[in-house]
Design a protein around this motif. Sequence first.
Motif, mmCIF file in Angstrom:
data_model
loop_
_atom_site.group_PDB
_atom_site.id
_atom_site.type_symbol
_atom_site.label_atom_id
_atom_site.label_comp_id
_atom_site.label_asym_id
_atom_site.label_seq_id
_atom_site.Cartn_x
_atom_site.Cartn_y
_atom_site.Cartn_z
ATOM 1 N N GLU A 10 0.869 -1.190 0.000
ATOM 2 C CA GLU A 10 0.000 0.000 0.000
ATOM 3 C C GLU A 10 0.895 1.226 0.000
ATOM 4 O OE1 GLU A 10 -2.403 2.659 -0.080
ATOM 5 O OE2 GLU A 10 -3.695 1.026 0.622
ATOM 6 N N ASP A 11 0.637 2.166 -0.933
ATOM 7 C CA ASP A 11 1.522 3.329 -1.035
ATOM 8 C C ASP A 11 1.174 4.440 -0.049
ATOM 9 O OD1 ASP A 11 -0.771 3.437 -2.727
ATOM 10 O OD2 ASP A 11 -0.024 5.328 -3.533
ATOM 11 N N GLU A 12 -0.092 4.475 0.398
ATOM 12 C CA GLU A 12 -0.465 5.542 1.335
ATOM 13 C C GLU A 12 -0.059 5.167 2.751
ATOM 14 O OE1 GLU A 12 -4.558 7.221 0.622
ATOM 15 O OE2 GLU A 12 -4.301 5.914 -1.109
ATOM 16 N N ASP A 54 -3.077 -3.354 -2.447
ATOM 17 C CA ASP A 54 -3.864 -2.207 -2.896
ATOM 18 C C ASP A 54 -3.931 -2.189 -4.423
ATOM 19 O OD1 ASP A 54 -5.301 0.186 -2.629
ATOM 20 O OD2 ASP A 54 -3.489 1.382 -2.953
ATOM 21 N N MET A 56 -4.591 0.569 -6.377
ATOM 22 C CA MET A 56 -3.959 1.763 -6.933
ATOM 23 C C MET A 56 -2.575 1.949 -6.347
ATOM 24 S SD MET A 56 -5.846 3.168 -9.185
ATOM 25 C CE MET A 56 -5.820 4.946 -9.358
#
Length: 230
Positions: A10-12, A54, A56
Amino acid sequence: MPEINVLVVEDEEAIREMLTLVLEQSGFTVSSATDAQMATPMLEGKKPDLILLDWMLPGISGVDWARRLKKGESHGDIPIILVTARGEEEDKVRGLDVGADDYITKPFSPRELIARIRAVLRRTGKLDKGGKLELGGVTLDTEQHRVTVEETELAVSPTEFRLLEFFLTHPGRVYSRTQLLDQVWGRSTYIEERTVDVHIRRLRKILAEHQRENLIQTVRGFGYRFSESL
Ligand code: CA
């Protein structure tokens, strides 16, 4: 519970930390990556037991990475739960056969996430069949294959048991007949959508004997939902 390693991609940062916390509180060992490039080498050595991925992501999208992993020989057996946003992504993942073992739509509750992870781990044999699911006074013992309401056992068929297990691990969301066929009966079987209605009707009748028939709700024009609230 044996040690279960979950890889969160997950990038966030805020979401990644929240997921890590929720998973650790439930007894999982967590490693995390911000994108597919960073996650790929983490599959070597100690393989994760499940990937929470994720959709995105910067670079390779979660879907593309899932597809790659599932096609590959060395990592195709790692269960993947795809995390999507409501709306377009959700529609796409429904229509796509990306090979993910399940998908969960943001926003979701910690309880829902953990239930999904456990269900996938059980299905893929990584978690003992033990464990109970409970919602709205209905308890499902996945080890003994028993359904009870206030200690009374309900006489459900194996199909109805699977249907209930799906509902208890996917609470509060609406599923169409086609989605229920895919998830409960399996994609390879050809069964008419009517069959879903027949089993729903039977389940409702059984639940009605314990004043629980309102748990299975019909959403006109779309399908069914299992929920404690009306
Ligand atoms: Ca993202």
